[in-house]
Enzyme design. Sequence first.
Site, short mmCIF file in Angstrom:
data_model
loop_
_atom_site.label_atom_id
_atom_site.label_comp_id
_atom_site.label_asym_id
_atom_site.label_seq_id
_atom_site.Cartn_x
_atom_site.Cartn_y
_atom_site.Cartn_z
N ASP A 46 0.81 -1.22 0.00
CA ASP A 46 0.00 0.00 0.00
C ASP A 46 0.84 1.27 0.00
O ASP A 46 2.05 1.24 0.28
CB ASP A 46 -0.95 0.01 1.20
CG ASP A 46 -0.22 -0.02 2.54
OD1 ASP A 46 0.83 -0.69 2.63
OD2 ASP A 46 -0.70 0.60 3.50
N GLU A 96 0.31 -1.71 5.40
CA GLU A 96 1.34 -1.31 6.35
C GLU A 96 1.12 0.11 6.85
O GLU A 96 1.31 0.41 8.03
CB GLU A 96 2.72 -1.42 5.68
CG GLU A 96 3.90 -1.15 6.60
CD GLU A 96 4.37 0.30 6.60
OE1 GLU A 96 5.25 0.63 7.42
OE2 GLU A 96 3.84 1.11 5.82
#
Length: 486
Positions: A78, A145
């Site tokens: 991400d 994350e």
Amino acid sequence: MSEIKTLEPKLLWQWFDQICAIPHPSYQEEQIATFIVNWAKQKGFYVERDEVGNVLIRKPATKGMENRQSIALQAHLDMVPQANEGTKHDFAKDPIQPYIDGEWVTAKGTTLGADNGIGMASTLAVLDSDNIPHPELEVLLTMTEESGMEGALGLRPNWLKSNIMINTDTEEDGEIYIGCAGGENADFEIPVNRIHNTYKHSYQIILKGLRGGHSGCDIHTGRANAIKTIVRFLANLQQSQSDFTFTLAEISGGSVRNAIPREAFVTICFNGDASILESAVKNFEVLLKAELAIAEPNLTFSVVSKDLPQNIFDKESTARVINTLNALPNGIIRNSDVVENVVETSLSVGVLETQDSSVNATILLRSLIESGREYVDSLLLSLANISGSKVILSGAYPGWEPHNDSPILELTKTVYTEILGYAPEIKVIHAGLECGLLKKIYPNLDVVSIGPTIRNAHSPDEKVHIPAVQTYWKLLTKILAEVPVK
């Protein structure tokens, strides 16, 4: 196809260009994860996803490297979605638009996603290449994350085979990271009571143009937090203008938990002379521009007339919100005694939203030590008790404790020194790398973190240094070629 595909190393930049083309903000990584899984299957690699969506790909050792130790490369899927005011960009649908600016690659009006897209691109480029020597290889790509390390928290045990790992999420050329801060989420809810609006005037106060940045790596830079700054103004207005009575209707700021907020807005209602407010705003802008001339050269502080809202906070709620937010701790709590020039404990108020019956602050705590995090927990709980508010603590994750006797650290230092011509710096970072969580699940992992120079991560000014990417690629591929025998 963008111009960055012409850069060297071509395979890495081609992969980064592909990553930019596929939307992948936190909680919306499914499209890019599916793309990578399908590509890996087409290449004939072992590929699997675990219960929380993490992707694991395995590639056999190249010829002559079969007797070397297996190694895992790790990145997260991400990116942080941030856009400049006036930039129309739907991070769930629109591709990032990277371009070359001198020695840097940046994006048009948004975060670039070099954090951690460059690292992800490097792991996929190694998988894709037919001429990079490497031992048996694992590539682990984790979910979400940037918004709580959910992928690392839910990583499947007994899945990885390797005992050596290179995390690719560091953002400084010439440095090797061997430790990082742990973190925790805090949601602070201040209750409000609404009443029917009987005031004659409504104005919106607007703070814009702040630099923002990473709430861990940039917390020591003196950059202003837009939420705290606009609340400071409200407290000053409340305390210094006794003849100017106002109430709040709405207050907001920031957009993601782990970025220093760049903008904040507040709507107030009153019956008095509007010129008092306009003068106070103008004077406060002068104060801020003098106080933050170096840290925040582009800030603007303004006020505009706004349509009257139907409902507003009552007098007690207005005072509670302003006083509580003004007293809410933010920034550095303590510097480390153990690691020189590193923040030990901090917190950042990242997002502020007004709901029907509360004003909610979204906060990220960071600390190298558990007792530091527990101290900030205690501060927030005390403030909540005093103000009649509520704080919810969640998602705590451990820091990564540094160890200087690591074999992969020694190899990385040796290789880096050969490439740079001087010894790299060994560092601990005040940000949340996934390494601490990964080592909690896989305690025998020997881990280092490396990466190229990235500036202004988590902000639309994010950029990655092209020569540093070349150095990083040389380092990564040379380490793979020199992994010791089993």
